[in-house]
Design a protein around this motif. Sequence first.
Motif, PDB file in Angstrom:
ATOM      1  N   GLU A  51       0.856  -1.047  -0.181  1.00  0.00           N
ATOM      2  CA  GLU A  51      -0.049   0.071   0.149  1.00  0.00           C
ATOM      3  C   GLU A  51       0.865   1.314  -0.027  1.00  0.00           C
ATOM      4  O   GLU A  51       0.457   2.456  -0.744  1.00  0.00           O
ATOM      5  CB  GLU A  51      -0.925   0.065   1.158  1.00  0.00           C
ATOM      6  N   LEU A  52       1.818   1.396   0.760  1.00  0.00           N
ATOM      7  CA  LEU A  52       2.684   2.440   0.757  1.00  0.00           C
ATOM      8  C   LEU A  52       3.547   2.638  -0.466  1.00  0.00           C
ATOM      9  O   LEU A  52       3.601   3.929  -1.083  1.00  0.00           O
ATOM     10  CB  LEU A  52       3.959   2.136   2.121  1.00  0.00           C
ATOM     11  N   TYR A  55       1.005   4.282  -2.909  1.00  0.00           N
ATOM     12  CA  TYR A  55       1.086   5.903  -2.307  1.00  0.00           C
ATOM     13  C   TYR A  55       2.257   6.287  -3.145  1.00  0.00           C
ATOM     14  O   TYR A  55       2.168   7.567  -3.661  1.00  0.00           O
ATOM     15  CB  TYR A  55       0.873   5.839  -1.036  1.00  0.00           C
ATOM     16  N   PHE A 110       0.646   5.745   9.547  1.00  0.00           N
ATOM     17  CA  PHE A 110      -0.131   5.122   8.570  1.00  0.00           C
ATOM     18  C   PHE A 110      -1.489   5.914   8.037  1.00  0.00           C
ATOM     19  O   PHE A 110      -1.812   6.203   7.007  1.00  0.00           O
ATOM     20  CB  PHE A 110      -0.326   3.506   8.679  1.00  0.00           C
ATOM     21  N   ARG A 111      -2.302   6.120   9.345  1.00  0.00           N
ATOM     22  CA  ARG A 111      -3.525   6.949   8.899  1.00  0.00           C
ATOM     23  C   ARG A 111      -3.100   8.364   8.459  1.00  0.00           C
ATOM     24  O   ARG A 111      -3.986   8.590   7.584  1.00  0.00           O
ATOM     25  CB  ARG A 111      -4.098   7.168  10.413  1.00  0.00           C
ATOM     26  N   ARG A 114      -2.394   7.817   4.587  1.00  0.00           N
ATOM     27  CA  ARG A 114      -3.700   7.498   4.189  1.00  0.00           C
ATOM     28  C   ARG A 114      -4.547   8.788   3.838  1.00  0.00           C
ATOM     29  O   ARG A 114      -5.376   8.928   2.759  1.00  0.00           O
ATOM     30  CB  ARG A 114      -4.666   6.547   4.753  1.00  0.00           C
ATOM     31  N   SER A 115      -4.720   9.572   4.814  1.00  0.00           N
ATOM     32  CA  SER A 115      -5.164  10.793   4.750  1.00  0.00           C
ATOM     33  C   SER A 115      -4.751  11.701   3.770  1.00  0.00           C
ATOM     34  O   SER A 115      -5.385  12.390   3.062  1.00  0.00           O
ATOM     35  CB  SER A 115      -5.424  11.613   6.142  1.00  0.00           C
ATOM     36  N   TYR A 117      -2.972  10.938   1.085  1.00  0.00           N
ATOM     37  CA  TYR A 117      -3.256  10.486  -0.116  1.00  0.00           C
ATOM     38  C   TYR A 117      -4.609  10.828  -0.636  1.00  0.00           C
ATOM     39  O   TYR A 117      -4.891  11.137  -1.627  1.00  0.00           O
ATOM     40  CB  TYR A 117      -2.960   9.040  -0.112  1.00  0.00           C
ATOM     41  N   LYS A 118      -5.600  10.718   0.241  1.00  0.00           N
ATOM     42  CA  LYS A 118      -7.049  11.158  -0.078  1.00  0.00           C
ATOM     43  C   LYS A 118      -7.209  12.623  -0.222  1.00  0.00           C
ATOM     44  O   LYS A 118      -7.815  12.962  -1.264  1.00  0.00           O
ATOM     45  CB  LYS A 118      -8.001  10.580   1.170  1.00  0.00           C
ATOM     46  N   PRO A 128      -9.768   8.112  -5.294  1.00  0.00           N
ATOM     47  CA  PRO A 128      -8.864   7.447  -4.424  1.00  0.00           C
ATOM     48  C   PRO A 128      -9.182   5.916  -4.584  1.00  0.00           C
ATOM     49  O   PRO A 128     -10.191   5.555  -4.527  1.00  0.00           O
ATOM     50  CB  PRO A 128      -8.837   7.808  -3.037  1.00  0.00           C
ATOM     51  N   LEU A 130      -7.085   1.522  -4.420  1.00  0.00           N
ATOM     52  CA  LEU A 130      -6.070   0.685  -4.333  1.00  0.00           C
ATOM     53  C   LEU A 130      -6.504  -0.574  -4.622  1.00  0.00           C
ATOM     54  O   LEU A 130      -7.365  -1.022  -4.295  1.00  0.00           O
ATOM     55  CB  LEU A 130      -5.406   0.786  -2.765  1.00  0.00           C
TER      56      LEU A 130
END
Length: 177
Positions: A51-52, A55, A110-111, A114-115, A117-118, A128, A130
């Motif tokens: 996931e990283l 991103y 990590f949160r 993700r935030s 990225y969004k 968005p 994945l």
Amino acid sequence: MVEYFNLESLVHLEQTFYETGYEGGFAHGRIHGLIEGRALGRAKGFEMWEELGFYEGFALMWQSIYEKQARNDDRATNHTRRLLELISQFPRINPSTSDAAAEVDIPKLFRQIRSRYKILCSTLGVRPSLRYSDRSQDRDEVADTGVAESDDRPKNTGVWRVESTAPKPVNGQSFDF
């Protein structure tokens, strides 16, 4: 010679067997818990890094697009830069074995990633998404053959259909009971 029998040992016989079984089971469970924990940690760690990586690749792609087009969109470049900074803060080693990395709150970081990225997707006007690795095998199979063999529905082969997918009207005489 008179031999005396210890009656006290019979009274606690059940407890003695219980304690012996508990100690053996605890030692056995500890060994298997470590083995299963390592396997689960490896699998979850791979998912997190996948996931990283998604991103990071997304941010690097948009960063290079903006650089090549010489566009100066401050919001998008700022969000891209901040996302890449957050990803670079993610520990590259096991934090439980290192004192310096043990201070990092991985779920919180990590949160935040993700935030960010969004937020970047919202700024760019991109939805968005994945794609996880369990679906990547299906995509590769469809890309190689052009046909999905698992079910009758057409899979996404990279080409968008132009025709309408609206259902055909059904007349009253085609019903079967």
